[in-house]
Every structure is written in structure tokens, then in C-alpha cells.
Enzyme design. Structure first.
Site, short mmCIF file in Angstrom:
data_model
loop_
_atom_site.label_atom_id
_atom_site.label_comp_id
_atom_site.label_asym_id
_atom_site.label_seq_id
_atom_site.Cartn_x
_atom_site.Cartn_y
_atom_site.Cartn_z
N LYS A 149 0.69 -1.17 -0.11
CA LYS A 149 0.11 -0.10 -0.33
C LYS A 149 1.38 1.25 0.22
CE LYS A 149 -4.18 -1.55 1.96
NZ LYS A 149 -5.14 -1.06 0.87
N LYS A 257 -14.42 -7.30 -4.21
CA LYS A 257 -14.27 -7.56 -2.33
C LYS A 257 -16.00 -7.81 -2.67
CE LYS A 257 -10.51 -4.35 -1.99
NZ LYS A 257 -10.00 -3.04 -1.41
#
Length: 355
Positions: A149, A257
Site C-alpha cells: 500500500k 471485494k
């Protein structure tokens, strides 16, 4: 039939750095379904709402939960199309109940302990030393796919981290994915994408903010690095809207997701549409507890996807629910000798429908 729900606050073992700040805790919500003639047997699911990201994460959420409770009691359908986390949790609870209330959501060799799922090693945002330490831990554990990230520290330091990996492992040994969470500007995007491509990075998730389809299409057309859509998929509730985003932007990959995109049924539609367009995909969890992760992993195992998946978040919390899911390096497996801790689940603070 009856439905009860239980808000549950997951506590992180250590602060987790994200593009939306530092997380020390995260609210989730468990759902159970049972026949009123035998409340001791229930199907369990998790509606993993994500404040700041889930489209239904506002005052409508609990209003819809009460509506769902009422309709289950009356035997009526509830429109959950704009409430993806509730759709996900409800689908899980129904699957568990109809499957015998034993934590089995999908049958496959996975639940017999005969297969496993390859996962990526997630590196949380933090300062340079902390992120390097995480990278060392993942590489030592044998991960062959590392996901970074980026956006928490300066760009040069983030490039330094990727160079640190590449000095030790080429792209044939370790795949590197990065997730910008929309953190690049259009001015900075192209030179950064070029630099990442030079370092043999596999792909980048969401380089610019969602909601700019023409700019994202331009980047997908000219980027030397494959682009994956992530947040861009959230809030696309209809088949037509899903087709539109894929056909307009034409990404190399999408990151699905289910807790944010319509549960198992919504995710399966994304997969079908992506496959029809030869767009790659992988599945990522949304900081679920082990209840949601257990169901999610069982579903992913049926997809027979060899690409590393983003399911390695089960060990993040101090107060997780015991489950058969476990990780061993880059492998996520299922121990058939262990079941979900239904006794502990039954003792939680369940909210009944007051009649």
C-alpha cells in the site's frame, strides 16, 4: 424463520495504516438465521460494513437491518441491492443454515484440508523502517507475491522499498503489486507508472481516484504498467453499470471485494463480466473477522483461481472468533478438525426483533 444481528468491534493487534488514516479498531456486524422452534441451531454470517468505503455506511444501515429482520419473520424478500455488506452477510447466514449450521458454506476439497489458497503478503502503510520490517517478515515466510500500500510516505522512499525487494528477488521469484488507493494526480501518474514498470511491478490498483472514468481509460490505454480497478467498482449496483465501467475503462484487472460489491452473487457477476472481456481478476477481503473470512475463503476455493488472492487479514485482530481457517506462509488453509466457535458466537450481544 428469525434473524438477529450483533454489532462487533474488532480490535487491531497493532495500528493498521491505510489511505483513510490509522485504524485501531473496526466495526463489523454478525447476522444469524434460525428457526424459532430451535434457536440453538443457527446459520452465521458477517455483514462487514467498512465506514468511509461501504456505500451503505450511514444511518440507513441499521434501518435496513431492522427491515431485513422484519421481512425474514414475515417471509418476505428484502431489496439489498444497494447494501452489499448486508447482502454478503445474509447470503452467508442462509448458506450456513441450509448447510446444517456447521460453518460449511461451499463444498470443495478445501474444506477437507486437501487444497489451499495462495495469498499475497500485504504490507500496511507506515514509516519506512516499519514497512521494510513487514517486507522482511513476508519474504522470510516464503511469500512470492507482495502487495504494497503506497501513499503514506514520500514517493522516493516507496520506490526505495520496491528497489530493496528487486535487489534480492527478480520478478520471476517475487511478484510485486502496489495499491495507490487513488493517491496519484494526473500530473504525477505517468512518470510514476513508468518508474514502477521499470521495476517489474506486476500491477497497480486504482492509481487515481474513482469517479474519473475518462481519465482512468486514458491511463489504461497509455500506461506501461497494468492497471487494476478497485474502488471504481464500488456502488455499481446494476449489470448495466458494471458493464459500462468495464467497457469504458478497459482495465487489465479488477479487484473484487464481495463485502463491498454485492456479496457472492454480486462478485460472481463481476467475474463473469470480466471473463467475457478477458479482464483478469482476484478477490480481496475487506477486514472481515474470521467468520466472514471463513465463508469467503470457502467460496474462493471453488473458483480454482491460481493467481494469489488478498485474503490474509484473519490474524489482525485481538478479539477474533476461532475458526478452521489458518495461514502457513503464503498458503491459506482449512483445518477440518476445527469448527467455528458457535458457543462463543451464541454468547454475543444479539439484537432481537421486538414485537
Amino acid at each position: 424463520m428469525r434473524l438477529e444481528f450483533c454489532p462487533y468491534n474488532l480490535i487491531f493487534k497493532r495500528p493498521a495504516g491505510t489511505s483513510r488514516g490509522i485504524l485501531n479498531e473496526k466495526i463489523t456486524c454478525f447476522i444469524k438465521i434460525y428457526d424459532e422452534s430451535d434457536p440453538s441451531r443457527f446459520g452465521i454470517g458477517e455483514a462487514a460494513v467498512f465506514p468511509g468505503l461501504s456505500p451503505e455506511a450511514d444511518e440507513r444501515y441499521f434501518h435496513k437491518l431492522i427491515e431485513l429482520q422484519t421481512n425474514v419473520m414475515l417471509g418476505r424478500q428484502t431489496d439489498l441491492s444497494k447494501f452489499p455488506s448486508l447482502q454478503m452477510g445474509f447470503e452467508q447466514a442462509i448458506r450456513d443454515f441450509t448447510g446444517g449450521c456447521s460453518g460449511i458454506y461451499y463444498n470443495s476439497p478445501f474444506i477437507l484440508g486437501k487444497t489451499d489458497i495462495t495469498i499475497n503478503g500485504l504490507i500496511w502503510m507506515g514509516d519506512y523502517d516499519r514497512m521494510i520490517s513487514q517486507i522482511e517478515e513476508k519474504l522470510a515466510a516464503g511469500f512470492k507475491c507482495i502487495k504494497l500500500k503506497i501513499g503514506a510516505i514520500d514517493w522516493k522512499s516507496e520506490v526505495d522499498m520496491i528497489e530493496y525487494i528487486r535487489r534480492r528477488y527478480d520478478s520471476g521469484k517475487v511478484e510485486i503489486r502496489v495499491d495507490a488507493n487513488g493517491g496519484f494526480s494526473m500530473d504525477s501518474a505517468m512518470p510514476r507508472l513508468k518508474r514502477l514498470a521499470d521495476l517489474d511491478v506486476h500491477s497497480i490498483e486504482q492509481p487515481i481516484k474513482a469517479g474519473n472514468p475518462q481519465l482512468m481509460r486514458f491511463l489504461c490505454d497509455v500506461s506501461p504498467l497494468p492497471i487494476a480497478l478497485d474502488e471504481e467498482l464500488i456502488g455499481k449496483f446494476t449489470t448495466d453499470s458494471k458493464i459500462a465501467v468495464l467497457d469504458e475503462i478497459k482495465p487489465a484487472y479488477i479487484v473484487i471485494k464481495p463485502s463491498l460489491e454485492g456479496g457472492f452473487s454480486g462478485a460472481e457477476e463481476w467475474i463473469r463480466l470480466a471473463d467475457e472481456r478477458e479482464i483478469g481478476w482476484w478477490i480481496t477481503s475487506s477486514l472481515e473477522s474470521n467468520i466472514g473470512l471463513n465463508a469467503l475463503a470457502q467460496w474462493v476455493a471453488t473458483l480454482k483461481q491460481t493467481r494469489p488472492q488478498g485474503l490474509g487479514t484473519g490474524a489482525l485482530f485481538t478479539n477474533n472468533i476461532s475458526s478452521p481457517i489458518f495461514t502457513d506462509g503464503e498458503k491459506l488453509g482449512y483445518n477440518p478438525d476445527i469448527t467455528l466457535d458457535y458457543e462463543a458466537i451464541a454468547k454475543l450481544d444479539w439484537r432481537k426483533l421486538e414485537i
